[in-house]
Scaffold this motif. Structure first.
Motif, PDB file in Angstrom:
ATOM      1  N   LEU A  30       0.822  -1.215   0.000  1.00 46.17           N
ATOM      2  CA  LEU A  30       0.000   0.000   0.000  1.00 46.17           C
ATOM      3  C   LEU A  30       0.858   1.268   0.000  1.00 46.17           C
ATOM      4  N   PRO A  31       1.379   1.745   1.147  1.00 47.35           N
ATOM      5  CA  PRO A  31       2.170   2.983   1.093  1.00 47.35           C
ATOM      6  C   PRO A  31       3.461   2.828   0.309  1.00 47.35           C
ATOM      7  N   GLY A  32       3.917   1.585   0.129  1.00 49.48           N
ATOM      8  CA  GLY A  32       5.147   1.376  -0.626  1.00 49.48           C
ATOM      9  C   GLY A  32       5.056   1.832  -2.070  1.00 49.48           C
ATOM     10  N   LYS A  33       3.842   1.934  -2.602  1.00 48.15           N
ATOM     11  CA  LYS A  33       3.649   2.356  -3.989  1.00 48.15           C
ATOM     12  C   LYS A  33       3.344   3.843  -4.126  1.00 48.15           C
ATOM     13  N   LEU A  34       3.244   4.551  -2.995  1.00 45.39           N
ATOM     14  CA  LEU A  34       2.918   5.970  -3.052  1.00 45.39           C
ATOM     15  C   LEU A  34       4.176   6.814  -3.237  1.00 45.39           C
ATOM     16  N   PRO A  35       4.056   7.964  -3.948  1.00 46.64           N
ATOM     17  CA  PRO A  35       5.210   8.865  -4.121  1.00 46.64           C
ATOM     18  C   PRO A  35       5.425   9.706  -2.865  1.00 46.64           C
ATOM     19  N   LEU A  36       6.156   9.181  -1.891  1.00 46.25           N
ATOM     20  CA  LEU A  36       6.295   9.831  -0.584  1.00 46.25           C
ATOM     21  C   LEU A  36       7.491  10.759  -0.501  1.00 46.25           C
ATOM     22  N   GLY A  37       8.335  10.777  -1.529  1.00 45.31           N
ATOM     23  CA  GLY A  37       9.458  11.709  -1.571  1.00 45.31           C
ATOM     24  C   GLY A  37      10.453  11.482  -0.456  1.00 45.31           C
ATOM     25  N   ASP A  38      10.930  12.594   0.149  1.00 40.15           N
ATOM     26  CA  ASP A  38      11.956  12.521   1.178  1.00 40.15           C
ATOM     27  C   ASP A  38      11.474  11.843   2.459  1.00 40.15           C
ATOM     28  N   PHE A  39      10.164  11.765   2.643  1.00 40.40           N
ATOM     29  CA  PHE A  39       9.611  11.184   3.861  1.00 40.40           C
ATOM     30  C   PHE A  39       9.252   9.707   3.687  1.00 40.40           C
ATOM     31  N   ARG A  40       9.706   9.134   2.608  1.00 38.41           N
ATOM     32  CA  ARG A  40       9.319   7.761   2.305  1.00 38.41           C
ATOM     33  C   ARG A  40       9.716   6.782   3.424  1.00 38.41           C
ATOM     34  N   GLY A  41      10.947   6.870   3.903  1.00 38.60           N
ATOM     35  CA  GLY A  41      11.403   5.950   4.940  1.00 38.60           C
ATOM     36  C   GLY A  41      10.615   6.086   6.229  1.00 38.60           C
ATOM     37  N   VAL A  42      10.367   7.343   6.630  1.00 38.18           N
ATOM     38  CA  VAL A  42       9.619   7.589   7.867  1.00 38.18           C
ATOM     39  C   VAL A  42       8.185   7.081   7.728  1.00 38.18           C
ATOM     40  N   MET A  43       7.551   7.386   6.605  1.00 39.88           N
ATOM     41  CA  MET A  43       6.169   6.978   6.399  1.00 39.88           C
ATOM     42  C   MET A  43       6.041   5.461   6.296  1.00 39.88           C
ATOM     43  N   MET A  44       7.016   4.825   5.664  1.00 39.10           N
ATOM     44  CA  MET A  44       6.985   3.368   5.562  1.00 39.10           C
ATOM     45  C   MET A  44       7.112   2.727   6.948  1.00 39.10           C
ATOM     46  N   MET A  45       8.007   3.261   7.776  1.00 43.50           N
ATOM     47  CA  MET A  45       8.167   2.729   9.125  1.00 43.50           C
ATOM     48  C   MET A  45       6.900   2.942   9.958  1.00 43.50           C
ATOM     49  N   LEU A  46       6.301   4.129   9.846  1.00 46.75           N
ATOM     50  CA  LEU A  46       5.071   4.411  10.577  1.00 46.75           C
ATOM     51  C   LEU A  46       3.947   3.477  10.136  1.00 46.75           C
ATOM     52  N   ALA A  47       3.819   3.288   8.821  1.00 48.98           N
ATOM     53  CA  ALA A  47       2.787   2.381   8.305  1.00 48.98           C
ATOM     54  C   ALA A  47       3.029   0.957   8.789  1.00 48.98           C
ATOM     55  N   TRP A  48       4.281   0.550   8.802  1.00 48.46           N
ATOM     56  CA  TRP A  48       4.631  -0.800   9.247  1.00 48.46           C
ATOM     57  C   TRP A  48       4.226  -1.018  10.704  1.00 48.46           C
ATOM     58  N   LEU A  49       4.507  -0.036  11.571  1.00 47.91           N
ATOM     59  CA  LEU A  49       4.132  -0.153  12.977  1.00 47.91           C
ATOM     60  C   LEU A  49       2.619  -0.207  13.155  1.00 47.91           C
ATOM     61  N   ILE A  50       1.911   0.612  12.388  1.00 49.32           N
ATOM     62  CA  ILE A  50       0.452   0.606  12.469  1.00 49.32           C
ATOM     63  C   ILE A  50      -0.108  -0.752  12.047  1.00 49.32           C
ATOM     64  N   TYR A  51       0.437  -1.296  10.982  1.00 47.52           N
ATOM     65  CA  TYR A  51      -0.035  -2.604  10.513  1.00 47.52           C
ATOM     66  C   TYR A  51       0.318  -3.708  11.503  1.00 47.52           C
ATOM     67  N   ILE A  52       1.466  -3.610  12.153  1.00 52.72           N
ATOM     68  CA  ILE A  52       1.826  -4.614  13.160  1.00 52.72           C
ATOM     69  C   ILE A  52       0.765  -4.665  14.253  1.00 52.72           C
ATOM     70  N   TYR A  53       0.381  -3.499  14.758  1.00 57.98           N
ATOM     71  CA  TYR A  53      -0.617  -3.496  15.830  1.00 57.98           C
ATOM     72  C   TYR A  53      -1.991  -3.896  15.313  1.00 57.98           C
ATOM     73  N   ALA A  54      -2.324  -3.495  14.108  1.00 54.89           N
ATOM     74  CA  ALA A  54      -3.612  -3.885  13.539  1.00 54.89           C
ATOM     75  C   ALA A  54      -3.711  -5.406  13.414  1.00 54.89           C
ATOM     76  N   TYR A  55      -2.671  -6.040  12.888  1.00 58.89           N
ATOM     77  CA  TYR A  55      -2.682  -7.501  12.757  1.00 58.89           C
ATOM     78  C   TYR A  55      -2.553  -8.176  14.116  1.00 58.89           C
ATOM     79  N   ALA A  56      -1.853  -7.550  15.067  1.00 63.06           N
ATOM     80  CA  ALA A  56      -1.765  -8.128  16.414  1.00 63.06           C
ATOM     81  C   ALA A  56      -3.146  -8.204  17.052  1.00 63.06           C
ATOM     82  N   PHE A  57      -3.938  -7.132  16.896  1.00 61.48           N
ATOM     83  CA  PHE A  57      -5.307  -7.149  17.413  1.00 61.48           C
ATOM     84  C   PHE A  57      -6.118  -8.269  16.761  1.00 61.48           C
ATOM     85  N   ILE A  58      -5.986  -8.413  15.456  1.00 62.90           N
ATOM     86  CA  ILE A  58      -6.761  -9.420  14.733  1.00 62.90           C
ATOM     87  C   ILE A  58      -6.366 -10.829  15.164  1.00 62.90           C
TER      88      ILE A  58
END
Length: 229
Positions: A30-58
């Motif tokens: 998902l976010p890996g395909k978005l044009p995130l520019g200079d913030f790509r690494g930060v946004m990818m890490m943030l998305a990854w953490l959010i998904y970890i907790y989302a799947y942990a709940f599930i």
């Protein structure tokens, strides 16, 4: 406190790896395909953490749906103990840091508690800590005060048990109060700030309790707020 054995640890590690794989795959898709520019690494890490907790709940909810954690005493070397140890590993690794940090806003904490299995009525919120939410039921229009604790579990030496806490509607639990396992609090009651409600206590409708241990102080005067005509 009982030691966690290797079997629940292995099961939890398998769940943990599944969560990491799903979170990584979703973050890349998902976010890996978005044009995130200079913030790509930060946004990818943030998305990854959010998904970890989302799947942990599930995964946590699926596990408890398949293997429910029973209330009552938990014998040593039993199936209930195995379930409990997997359950507690989820809390130690994923959920405890969220709950104890109190970083999420109170409305978001209500949602988190609901996801973790608490049954909360309409317009009920907690600015305290609810341990073992699957064993907590609270009615509508109730409030858990700042730094109050609801503790449905019993850990006394090697003794381990869960007894539900049931709280009615329009109940106030004061700041820094502690409500222990097996307590029933009826509608319109108040537990004063700093009170300690001992195990298996029954607080009646409209009663005000306080002290350490908490005792009945007086009955609440309820006013009829309906206007004539």
């Amino acid at each position: 406190m009982r030691q966690i054995t290797w079997k629940p640890i292995i099961v939890f590690v398998v769940f943990f790896l599944i969560i990491l794989i799903l979170a990584s795959a979703t973050a890349m898709a998902l976010p890996g395909k978005l044009p995130l520019g200079d913030f790509r690494g930060v946004m990818m890490m943030l998305a990854w953490l959010i998904y970890i907790y989302a799947y942990a709940f599930i995964v946590y909810r699926v596990f408890l749906a398949i293997m429910p954690l029973p209330q009552g005493e938990i014998p040593k070397n039993s199936r209930a103990e195995f379930i409990y140890h997997v359950y507690v590993l989820f809390y130690l690794i994923f959920f405890n840091s969220i709950i104890r940090s109190r970083t999420p806003p109170i409305p978001l904490m209500r949602l988190i508690y609901l996801i973790l299995g608490a049954r909360l009525g309409r317009n009920t919120y907690s600015s305290g800590l609810i341990y073992d939410p699957i064993f907590v039921r609270i009615g509508s229009d109730s409030v858990i005060g700042e730094s109050a604790l609801l503790v449905p579990h019993i850990i006394e030496g090697t003794r381990l048990a869960h007894y539900p806490i049931q709280i009615g509607s329009n109940v106030t639990i004061g700041a820094h109060a502690v409500v222990l396992a097996g307590t029933i609090i009826d509608d319109n009651a108040i537990v004063s700030a700093g009170a300690v409600v001992t195990k298996n206590t029954r607080i009646g409708p409209g009663e005000i309790w306080g002290g350490m241990p908490a005792k009945l102080l007086k009955h609440r005067e309820l006013r009829d707020t309906h206007l004539d005509g």
